[in-house]
Design a protein around this motif. Structure first.
Motif, PDB file in Angstrom:
ATOM      1  N   GLU A  14       0.833  -1.209   0.000  1.00 11.32           N
ATOM      2  CA  GLU A  14       0.000   0.000   0.000  1.00 11.32           C
ATOM      3  C   GLU A  14       0.866   1.256   0.000  1.00 11.32           C
ATOM      4  O   GLU A  14       0.567   2.229  -0.715  1.00 11.32           O
ATOM      5  N   GLN A  15       1.940   1.255   0.792  1.00 10.45           N
ATOM      6  CA  GLN A  15       2.837   2.403   0.797  1.00 10.45           C
ATOM      7  C   GLN A  15       3.533   2.564  -0.549  1.00 10.45           C
ATOM      8  O   GLN A  15       3.681   3.682  -1.056  1.00 10.45           O
ATOM      9  N   PHE A  16       3.962   1.453  -1.130  1.00 15.06           N
ATOM     10  CA  PHE A  16       4.587   1.495  -2.451  1.00 15.06           C
ATOM     11  C   PHE A  16       3.643   2.113  -3.474  1.00 15.06           C
ATOM     12  O   PHE A  16       4.035   2.975  -4.265  1.00 15.06           O
ATOM     13  N   GLN A  17       2.383   1.687  -3.455  1.00 13.08           N
ATOM     14  CA  GLN A  17       1.381   2.224  -4.377  1.00 13.08           C
ATOM     15  C   GLN A  17       1.229   3.731  -4.190  1.00 13.08           C
ATOM     16  O   GLN A  17       1.176   4.495  -5.153  1.00 13.08           O
ATOM     17  N   HIS A  18       1.210   4.147  -2.938  1.00  9.49           N
ATOM     18  CA  HIS A  18       1.041   5.576  -2.644  1.00  9.49           C
ATOM     19  C   HIS A  18       2.254   6.386  -3.098  1.00  9.49           C
ATOM     20  O   HIS A  18       2.116   7.426  -3.743  1.00  9.49           O
TER      21      HIS A  18
END
Length: 445
Positions: free
Chosen positions: A385-389
């Motif tokens: 999720e952090q990578f996507q953000h």
């Protein structure tokens, strides 16, 4: 002072290595890596200016003078045509002058007490410190209403406990504490960033020519040059490490004392020959081209005895300034980023942005993405999720998934180095149609 990429700092250290003693190298390294923002930025000022002097002139670092107790930062024979010069290098921020240390200390004390009566309540507290007026040395002066020795009184503890323990908290949404030590309004907010939890209506601007951090710092450095031998120029190089007086030397408005006035006042009462201010700045304007407001250097020279022929006199100084690597941030930004731990080499990185391009009618796609970010994802330091953000700026679409869904796979990959001024590189992935990822085609169609 702007923060340089760690790669750039290491290159500077390596270039200066022949001029550094073991003790000096160890000292610089310890300060550059120090958790204290003031120490880290001051060391960066010293390192970058020593490095830039060495690019255009001879240089001795921490020279030993006839008075062995005096160890200025630098001695150069050729930076100034009129003779050898001793140079003291320093940096100034608004931290002490802004009252931030005292305000944060009070916030810590209050927040710790509140957490004891309601878990994690301190993370929602925002502090607005009031100001007042006091007569100091016969002059009415603005003062920030917080004592550096503040402690909670029994009355304050009772008031805070009743507030945070109320079942309807935060109702009321704010509480005011005031006595001879403090005057603060504490507000409940849904989101409070640790770096932005304290505020004062009194800005960090001086109203006295000598009671300010710039003048005090110059006086300190003057004492370190006082034992210099006759015939040596005495110079102070001072860097903006988040100091409003140095960032804007001649601000509009007559209610405050300017940095320019303070430096002239100092030189009139000093045996220092010149003061040179190094400050990063951005050009701001409505009709500016993209990328034209990246930080640049503003260097301002002040002389005790102004000279008319400055062309030849300051030729090497000008070359030194031009040779300085461009700053990455303005001083106040660098100070804030340091406080947030963004320059911890083992913390979350400062990532280069993601870029996507199409060619061949959209069938060939190239995605350029931070290599540090991908490494942290593979290492388990950030979540999907952090990578996507971080990678796609909060967009819901995952561009890697889009390519795979469209039957495109990675056909080539390369690493593009970010260079000395970036602590990141980019991985470039080339996508092309692949029958291994899409339905087979009827060759007769």
């Amino acid at each position: 002072m702007p923060v340089y990429a760690r790669r750039r700092l290491q290159a500077m250290l390596d270039d200066l290595a022949p001029l550094l003693t073991v003790e000096k190298a160890k000292d610089l390294l310890a300060r550059l890596e120090h958790k204290n923002v003031k120490d880290a930025l001051a060391a960066e000022v010293e390192l970058s200016l020593l490095w830039s002097i060495q690019q255009v002139a001879d240089l001795q670092i921490d020279p030993v003078l006839a008075d062995s107790s005096a160890r200025p930062d630098a001695l150069t024979q050729t930076l100034f045509p009129r003779g050898p010069a001793l140079i003291e290098i320093t940096a100034v921020s608004d931290d002490a002058f802004s009252g931030r240390e005292s305000m944060n200390r009070a916030a810590e004390i209050i927040g710790h007490f509140c957490n004891g009566h309601r878990k994690r309540s301190a993370s929602h507290l925002y502090y607005r410190f009031m100001e007042g007026r006091e007569r100091i040395e016969g002059q009415m002066r603005r003062v920030r209403r917080i004592s550096k020795d503040f402690e909670l009184t029994p009355a304050f503890e009772e008031k805070l406990k009743a507030w945070v323990s109320d079942p309807d908290w935060p109702n009321p949404p704010s509480l005011r504490l005031t006595d001879e030590q403090i005057d603060v309004v504490i507000e409940w907010r849904k989101l409070v960033h640790p770096e932005g939890r304290v505020f004062s209506s009194m800005p960090p601007v001086p109203d006295h020519l000598e009671d300010n951090p710039v003048y005090r710092t110059l006086r300190t450095k003057e004492r370190q040059l006082s034992k210099s031998e006759p015939g040596l120029l005495r110079c102070i190089f001072i860097g903006d490490a988040g100091c409003s007086m140095l960032r804007d030397l001649t601000p509009l408005g007559g209610y405050q004392v300017s940095g320019e006035q303070v430096i002239h006042h100092f030189l009139r009462r000093s045996k220092v020959d010149l003061v040179c201010v190094f400050s990063p700045y951005r050009n701001w304007g409505i009709f500016m081209a993209p990328g034209s407001n990246t930080p640049k250097w503003r260097v301002t020279l002040f002389e005790r005895e102004p000279r008319t022929d400055k062309g030849a006199e300051y030729d090497r100084l000008n070359r030194m300034v031009l040779g300085l690597p461009q700053p990455q941030l303005e001083g106040y930004q660098a100070r804030s980023w340091h406080r947030q731990g963004l320059f911890n080499p083992q913390g979350k990185g400062i990532y280069l942005g993601t870029n996507i391009s199409w060619k061949g009618g959209g069938t060939n796609v190239s995605i350029s993405i931070s290599s540090r970010m991908i490494l942290e994802l593979l290492a388990g330091r950030i979540t999907q999720e952090q990578f996507q953000h971080f990678a796609f700026r909060g967009q819901s679409d995952n561009f890697f998934e889009q390519q795979l869904k469209s039957g495109l796979t990675i056909q080539a990959a390369r690493l593009d180095k970010g260079g000395l001024d970036e602590d990141d590189d980019t991985l470039v992935f080339e996508f092309e149609p692949d029958w291994g990822a899409k339905p087979l085609r009827n060759p007769k169609t």
